[in-house]
Design a protein around this motif. Structure first.
Motif, PDB file in Angstrom:
ATOM      1  N   GLU A 270       6.830   3.123   2.153  1.00  0.00           N
ATOM      2  CA  GLU A 270       6.393   2.819   0.948  1.00  0.00           C
ATOM      3  C   GLU A 270       4.780   3.409   0.782  1.00  0.00           C
ATOM      4  OE1 GLU A 270       7.191  -0.256  -1.281  1.00  0.00           O
ATOM      5  OE2 GLU A 270       9.174  -0.758  -0.599  1.00  0.00           O
ATOM      6  N   ILE A 271       4.645   3.741  -0.435  1.00  0.00           N
ATOM      7  CA  ILE A 271       3.152   4.403  -0.691  1.00  0.00           C
ATOM      8  C   ILE A 271       2.081   3.176  -0.514  1.00  0.00           C
ATOM      9  CG2 ILE A 271       1.495   4.938  -2.644  1.00  0.00           C
ATOM     10  CD1 ILE A 271       4.141   5.932  -3.930  1.00  0.00           C
ATOM     11  N   LEU A 272       2.533   1.863  -0.935  1.00  0.00           N
ATOM     12  CA  LEU A 272       1.792   0.785  -0.594  1.00  0.00           C
ATOM     13  C   LEU A 272       2.427  -0.240   0.151  1.00  0.00           C
ATOM     14  CD1 LEU A 272      -1.104  -0.399  -1.623  1.00  0.00           C
ATOM     15  CD2 LEU A 272       0.231  -1.548  -3.191  1.00  0.00           C
ATOM     16  N   GLU A 273       2.630   0.342   1.573  1.00  0.00           N
ATOM     17  CA  GLU A 273       3.260  -0.358   2.508  1.00  0.00           C
ATOM     18  C   GLU A 273       2.207  -1.666   2.884  1.00  0.00           C
ATOM     19  OE1 GLU A 273       6.386   0.962   4.756  1.00  0.00           O
ATOM     20  OE2 GLU A 273       6.564  -1.116   4.585  1.00  0.00           O
ATOM     21  N   TYR A 274       2.537  -2.979   2.703  1.00  0.00           N
ATOM     22  CA  TYR A 274       1.536  -4.055   3.017  1.00  0.00           C
ATOM     23  C   TYR A 274       1.425  -4.087   4.583  1.00  0.00           C
ATOM     24  CZ  TYR A 274       2.643  -5.326  -1.641  1.00  0.00           C
ATOM     25  OH  TYR A 274       2.632  -5.551  -2.885  1.00  0.00           O
TER      26      TYR A 274
ATOM     27  N   SER B 210      -1.428 -10.297   0.542  1.00  0.00           N
ATOM     28  CA  SER B 210      -2.554  -9.749   1.482  1.00  0.00           C
ATOM     29  C   SER B 210      -2.527  -8.246   1.776  1.00  0.00           C
ATOM     30  CB  SER B 210      -2.438 -10.808   2.828  1.00  0.00           C
ATOM     31  OG  SER B 210      -3.463 -10.729   3.525  1.00  0.00           O
ATOM     32  N   VAL B 211      -3.576  -7.561   1.212  1.00  0.00           N
ATOM     33  CA  VAL B 211      -3.442  -6.078   1.673  1.00  0.00           C
ATOM     34  C   VAL B 211      -4.688  -6.039   2.474  1.00  0.00           C
ATOM     35  CG1 VAL B 211      -3.434  -3.578   0.533  1.00  0.00           C
ATOM     36  CG2 VAL B 211      -2.195  -5.964  -0.632  1.00  0.00           C
ATOM     37  N   LYS B 212      -4.344  -5.893   3.839  1.00  0.00           N
ATOM     38  CA  LYS B 212      -5.384  -5.609   5.020  1.00  0.00           C
ATOM     39  C   LYS B 212      -5.305  -4.314   5.585  1.00  0.00           C
ATOM     40  CE  LYS B 212      -6.994  -9.743   4.140  1.00  0.00           C
ATOM     41  NZ  LYS B 212      -8.162  -9.856   2.834  1.00  0.00           N
TER      42      LYS B 212
ATOM     43  N   ALA C  33      -3.144  -0.704   5.240  1.00  0.00           N
ATOM     44  CA  ALA C  33      -2.774  -0.792   3.788  1.00  0.00           C
ATOM     45  C   ALA C  33      -3.904  -0.810   2.922  1.00  0.00           C
ATOM     46  CB  ALA C  33      -1.878  -2.226   3.573  1.00  0.00           C
TER      47      ALA C  33
ATOM     48  N   ARG D  75      -5.509   2.745   2.562  1.00  0.00           N
ATOM     49  CA  ARG D  75      -4.712   3.505   1.611  1.00  0.00           C
ATOM     50  C   ARG D  75      -4.861   3.044   0.111  1.00  0.00           C
ATOM     51  NH1 ARG D  75      -0.553   3.440   5.483  1.00  0.00           N
ATOM     52  NH2 ARG D  75       0.439   1.601   4.220  1.00  0.00           N
TER      53      ARG D  75
ATOM     54  N   LEU E  48      -6.050   5.148  -3.269  1.00  0.00           N
ATOM     55  CA  LEU E  48      -5.287   5.333  -4.211  1.00  0.00           C
ATOM     56  C   LEU E  48      -5.921   4.882  -5.612  1.00  0.00           C
ATOM     57  CD1 LEU E  48      -2.172   6.136  -4.981  1.00  0.00           C
ATOM     58  CD2 LEU E  48      -1.672   3.406  -4.752  1.00  0.00           C
TER      59      LEU E  48
ATOM     60  N   ASN F 242       3.241  -2.066  -7.805  1.00  0.00           N
ATOM     61  CA  ASN F 242       4.371  -2.052  -6.826  1.00  0.00           C
ATOM     62  C   ASN F 242       5.428  -2.898  -7.085  1.00  0.00           C
ATOM     63  OD1 ASN F 242       4.907  -0.708  -4.377  1.00  0.00           O
ATOM     64  ND2 ASN F 242       4.268  -2.510  -3.454  1.00  0.00           N
TER      65      ASN F 242
ATOM     66  N   PRO G  22       7.207   1.362  -7.013  1.00  0.00           N
ATOM     67  CA  PRO G  22       6.179   2.397  -6.284  1.00  0.00           C
ATOM     68  C   PRO G  22       6.127   3.880  -6.777  1.00  0.00           C
ATOM     69  CG  PRO G  22       8.092   1.664  -4.860  1.00  0.00           C
ATOM     70  CD  PRO G  22       8.161   0.823  -6.080  1.00  0.00           C
TER      71      PRO G  22
ATOM     72  N   LEU H 252       3.109   4.317  -8.674  1.00  0.00           N
ATOM     73  CA  LEU H 252       1.695   4.419  -7.742  1.00  0.00           C
ATOM     74  C   LEU H 252       1.248   5.774  -7.486  1.00  0.00           C
ATOM     75  CD1 LEU H 252       2.487   1.536  -4.907  1.00  0.00           C
ATOM     76  CD2 LEU H 252       0.796   1.487  -7.123  1.00  0.00           C
TER      77      LEU H 252
END
Lengths: 478, 313
Positions: free
Chosen positions: A3-7, B42-44, B47, B50, B54, B268, B273, B276
Motif C-alpha cells: 500500500e502507498i501508506l503502509e503503516y 501511529s505513522v512512524k 511509513a 513516505r 507524499l 487512506n 489509497p 493518495l
C-alpha cells in the motif's frame, strides 16, 4: 502490491511492565501462597507464550480471605467515615491513572485486546469508576436509599475475562464506597491486572483485608460464592454460570446481582446517518473482538437500505486492522483463549451449515495465538442459532425488517435483554422504538458507550441488579 | 488528474433539492468520533518518511495576501520547484496558488518545471460579486496560463436554499475554465453543519467540480478533520455511483507534519489509497512545507535543523 501508506509497525513497549514469575494470593494486605499448592499459567493469547503462573485458591484459602474481609469490615472499613473511605478511593483512582500505561500494556498482553482500547477505554474508565464512587462515599445518605444506609458486609465478586481491570473497578469501587469489603476472583485466563491492582492497594495504604484477590478457575469461584461467610455475591459472566450461582445462593441471606449474556439488536432505520451507523455497527460488534456482553451482535437493518448499508459496512470492515494487539494501529486483537476460539468457530460454522451466508475480508491472521477474522453473516433469520445464541466473538448476524413494529418484535424476541441500539435521524421514531425495547441499555446513534454515572444491567436472562450510577449503590447497601 | 466530468445535465431547482435532501444525514458526534479515532493512527519510521514525501508532493504552496509582490511569488515558485535546495531528493510541490493578477509571474517562473499554477478566482474569498465579474476573473487567470482554478461558492445562496443558483454558477465557471481544472471551495467554516458540508460537496461534484476544497483560509474553522472526512465520503460515494473520481483539497489550518499525516490517514481509510496522489488530494498551505522539510531532515539525519534553515517566503 504494498500500500502507498503502509503503516510501519508501531508496537507499544513491553518494558513498562515488570512481571513476576509467580503470583500468590492477595489476602489480608499481603501476598500469601495458596495452601493448595496448585497453580495455573496465564498465557498471552496473541502468541500463546506463558506470562506468569498464579496460585489457585482452594477452600482453606478462600476461607482465610473471607475471614480477613470480615475482620476488616467489622473493625476498620465499616466504622470508618465515608469521607475517609473516599480518600482511599481517590488515591486508588490516581494511582490507576499514574500507572495506566503499564496496566494498559499488561492488560493487552494478558487479554489480547488492542492497546488502543486498553489505553483509551479500559484504563480511563476504570479510573473513572473509582473517582465517581469516591465522590459518593460521604454522600450515601443523599442517594435516596434512606437516611442511614448500611453496608451489607463482605462481598464475593467473580469477574470475567473480557474487561479484567474494568470489571474489577465496576465491582470493587461501589463495594468499597459503601463500606463493604471484598473478596474478588478474577478470571483464570486474565488474572494479572487484578494482581497488580493488589499492589496498588498496598501502595495506597488501603487497610489490610479490605480488598482480597483470590485467583483460580471455576472451582475457586464456586467455593467463594458458596462460602457461608459472605453477605453479597456479584457476578459478571455467562448466563449458564449465573444460573448455577442463583441456585447456590437461593435460600441464603446473600444478596445477588448478576450481569450475564446478551444478544443485542442494533436497529438501523432507512433514514439513519449511514456512515455513522456503519461506525456504530463496527464498534458494536468488533470492539474488544466482540467479547462484550452488551455487543450489538444482531444487526437489524430496514430492507430498503439493507443493500447500501451492507456494501458500506463491508468496505469499512475490510479496513479493520487485525494483528499484534500491542501495535498502536491494531483495531482487532486476539481471541482471549483457545476455548473461546473453538466456541466462536463452532457456532459460526453452525450458521453456515444452516444456510447462512458468511463473509470476511481478506486478512492475514498470525499463525501463533488465537485469531478469528471479522465476520458478517447475512441471510440470517430469527430461528438460526447465530441469531439466538451469544457468540461472544467478532461475528455479526445481519437480519432485515420492513416496519418499525417488526424491528421491535425481532429485537425483543430473545431470552436476553442487555443492550440495543437505534439509528435514525428522526427523533420521534427513536423515542418510539427505545420505549418498546426490553433492554437495560438503549443507545441511540451511538453504541458501546459506558460511563460510571450511568446504571448498567439487564432484563430477562441478561441478569438482574444494576451497576454504576446511583442505582448501582443500591446493590451494596441494606 | 481527476476524471473530467461529462457536461453536467440541466436540472430544476426542485430536482436538485430532492437530490440533496435525499442524501443520508451526517451525525456530528459520530463523524467527530471517527475522525478522532483515525487521528490516533501511529505513522512512524519508513511509513512516516513516505508520508512526508507524499505530503510535500501534495502541497499547493499558497500565497494569498494583498501585499504579494512579484518577488514573493517568484520566491514561492522557486521553493515549489525545489523545496529544499540542499537536498535534491525532495519532491516538488503540487502547485503554486496565487491571486489572478499574479498568475503570469508564476507561470513564467515555473516554466519547464512541470508544476502547475492554481489561481483563486470568482471574487475570492467572499464570492460576493456579479457573475460577470466572477467569469472575467476566471477567464483572466486562465488566459494568463493558470492550469487550475480555485473558485468559491456563493455561500449566501447556498444557505438561503438557492441551490440552483450555486449549481449554475459552478457550471458556468467550469465552462469558463476551458481545459483548466476546477476546484470548488465550499468554505465549510460558514456552512455550519456537516449535513450542509455533505450537500455542498455533492452539489459541487454534480456541477462538474474536479476537486472540492474546504476553505479559503480566510475563515476559521477551516479544514477540520470531521469536515475532511465528510468530503472524502462524498467523493468515495460519487465514485461508487458513477465511476468518476473527484479530488479533495483541505486548506487552512494544516500547519505541521502531524496534521498533514492525519489528513493522509483520513484519505487512506475513507476514500481509499487510490486517492493518495497529488492528482486527487492536495493540501492548501503556506507554512506546512517548512515543517515537512524539517521533519524530513530530522528523520533522515536524526537532528532537527531549526526554522532558520528554511526560507520564510
Amino acid at each position: 502490491m504494498a500500500e502507498i501508506l503502509e503503516y510501519a509497525p508501531a508496537p507499544e513497549s513491553r518494558s513498562v511492565v515488570t512481571l513476576r514469575e509467580n503470583y500468590d494470593l492477595f489476602v489480608d494486605g499481603g501476598f500469601v501462597p495458596a495452601e493448595s499448592g496448585e497453580s495455573l499459567t496465564s498465557l498471552n493469547p496473541a502468541d500463546e507464550s506463558a506470562l506468569a503462573t498464579v496460585a489457585v485458591a482452594g477452600p482453606t484459602d478462600v476461607d482465610r480471605a473471607v475471614s480477613a474481609a470480615r475482620q476488616a469490615q467489622e473493625n476498620v472499613w465499616g466504622p470508618m467515615s465515608g469521607a475517609e473511605r473516599g480518600k482511599y478511593l481517590f488515591r486508588i483512582a490516581r494511582i490507576l491513572q499514574e500507572r495506566s500505561r503499564e496496566l494498559a500494556v499488561l492488560e493487552t498482553m494478558d487479554n489480547g485486546k488492542p492497546i488502543k482500547e486498553t489505553r483509551d477505554v479500559d484504563l480511563p474508565l476504570a479510573a473513572a469508576h473509582f473517582f465517581y464512587h469516591a465522590g459518593w462515599a460521604d454522600k450515601l445518605h443523599h442517594a435516596g436509599l434512606g437516611t442511614d444506609p448500611r453496608p451489607l458486609g463482605v462481598a464475593a465478586q467473580v469477574i470475567p475475562w473480557n474487561f479484567p481491570l474494568l470489571m474489577l473497578a465496576w465491582k470493587i469501587a461501589p463495594a468499597l464506597a459503601t463500606g463493604n469489603t471484598v473478596v474478588l476472583k478474577p478470571a483464570e485466563t486474565t488474572p494479572l491486572t487484578a494482581l497488580v491492582f493488589a499492589e496498588i492497594c498496598q501502595e495506597a495504604d488501603l487497610p489490610a483485608g479490605v480488598v482480597n484477590i483470590v485467583t483460580g478457575a471455576g472451582g475457586t469461584g464456586r467455593t467463594l460464592v458458596e462460602h457461608p461467610g459472605v453477605d453479597k455475591v456479584a457476578f459478571t459472566g455467562s448466563t449458564a454460570v449465573g444460573r448455577g450461582i442463583a441456585r447456590a445462593v437461593a435460600g441464603t441471606r446473600k444478596r445477588l446481582t448478576l450481569e450475564l449474556g446478551g444478544k443485542g439488536a442494533n436497529i438501523v432505520y432507512d433514514d439513519a446517518a449511514l456512515d455513522q451507523a456503519v461506525e456504530g455497527i463496527v464498534t458494536g460488534i468488533f470492539f474488544n473482538q466482540g467479547h462484550v456482553c452488551c455487543a450489538g451482535s444482531r444487526l437489524l437493518v430496514q430492507e430498503s437500505v439493507a443493500e447500501e448499508l451492507l456494501s458500506r459496512l463491508k468496505e469499512r470492515v475490510s479496513r479493520i486492522r487485525v494483528g499484534d494487539p500491542l501495535d498502536k494501529n491494531t483495531d482487532l486483537g486476539a481471541i482471549n483463549s483457545a476455548d473461546q476460539l473453538s466456541r466462536i468457530r463452532e457456532v459460526t460454522d453452525s450458521g453456515e451449515a444452516e444456510g447462512v451466508e458468511r463473509w470476511s475480508p481478506a486478512c492475514d491472521l498470525p499463525t501463533a495465538g488465537y485469531w478469528f477474522a471479522p465476520t458478517l453473516l447475512t441471510g440470517v433469520s430469527q430461528s438460526h442459532r447465530v441469531a439466538r445464541e451469544e457468540i461472544f466473538g467478532p461475528v455479526l448476524s445481519v437480519l432485515t425488517f420492513r416496519t418499525p413494529e417488526e424491528a421491535v418484535a425481532k429485537a425483543n424476541n430473545t431470552p436476553y435483554g442487555l443492550s440495543a441500539g437505534v439509528w435514525t435521524e428522526k427523533g420521534s421514531r427513536m423515542l418510539w422504538t427505545a420505549e418498546r425495547l426490553r433492554a437495560g441499555v438503549v443507545w441511540s446513534n451511538t453504541f458501546n458507550k459506558l460511563d460510571p454515572a450511568s446504571p448498567f444491567g439487564g432484563y430477562k436472562e441478561s441478569g438482574y441488579g444494576r451497576e454504576g450510577g446511583r442505582h448501582g449503590l443500591e446493590a451494596y447497601l441494606g | 488528474m481527476p476524471n473530467t466530468a461529462s457536461a453536467p445535465e440541466a436540472v430544476t431547482d426542485r430536482e436538485l433539492r430532492a437530490f440533496l435532501y435525499g442524501l443520508p444525514g451526517v451525525d456530528e458526534v459520530g463523524a467527530a468520533a471517527r475522525a478522532k479515532d483515525l487521528s490516533t493512527r501511529s505513522v512512524k519510521t519508513t511509513a512516516k518518511a513516505r508520508a512526508i514525501d507524499l505530503a510535500i508532493s501534495m502541497v499547493d504552496l499558497t500565497t494569498l495576501e494583498g501585499a504579494d509582490t512579484p518577488g514573493k511569488v517568484r520566491a514561492l515558485c522557486a521553493k515549489a520547484a525545489r523545496p529544499d535546495p540542499e537536498d535534491r531528493t525532495v519532491p516538488s510541490a503540487g502547485a503554486v496558488c496565487v491571486y489572478p493578477d499574479r498568475v503570469g509571474i508564476a507561470v513564467e517562473a515555473l516554466r519547464g518545471t512541470g508544476i502547475g499554477v492554481a489561481s483563486v478566482a470568482t471574487a475570492f474569498p467572499s464570492g460576493r460579486a456579479p457573475l460577470e465579474a466572477k467569469l472575467a476573473d476566471t477567464r483572466a487567470a486562465v488566459a494568463d496560463g493558470a492550469s487550475e482554478i480555485d473558485m468559491v461558492i456563493d455561500r449566501g445562496a447556498f444557505l438561503s436554499g438557492d441551490y440552483l443558483k450555486v449549481y449554475e454558477e459552478i457550471t458556468t465557471v467550469k465552462e469558463a475554465c476551458g481545459d483548466a481544472h476546477l476546484k470548488v471551495i465550499l468554505e465549510t467554516g460558514e456552512l455550519a453543519t456537516l449535513d450542509n458540508v455533505r450537500r455542498a460537496s455533492h452539489l459541487a461534484i454534480r456541477a462538474g467540480a474536479d476537486f472540492i476544497k474546504t476553505s479559503t483560509g480566510k475563515v476559521s474553522p477551516a479544514a477540520t478533520p470531521p469536515v475532511v472526512l465528510v468530503m472524502l465520503e462524498a467523493v468515495r460515494d460519487h465514485h461508487r455511483d458513477t465511476g468518476r473520481r473527484v479530488g479533495v483539497k483541505p486548506a487552512g489550518g494544516i500547519r505541521d507534519t502531524k496534521g498533514a499525516i492525519r489528513n493522509l490517514v483520513l484519505v487512506n481509510e475513507t476514500a481509499g489509497p487510490d486517492w493518495l496522489t497529488p492528482d486527487l488530494f492536495r493540501i492548501g498551505a503556506s507554512s506546512l512545507l517548512n515543517d515537512l522539510l524539517m521533519q524530513r531532515t530530522r528523520l533522515a539525519t536524526g537532528t532537527y535543523p531549526g526554522p532558520d534553515h528554511y526560507t520564510q517566503d
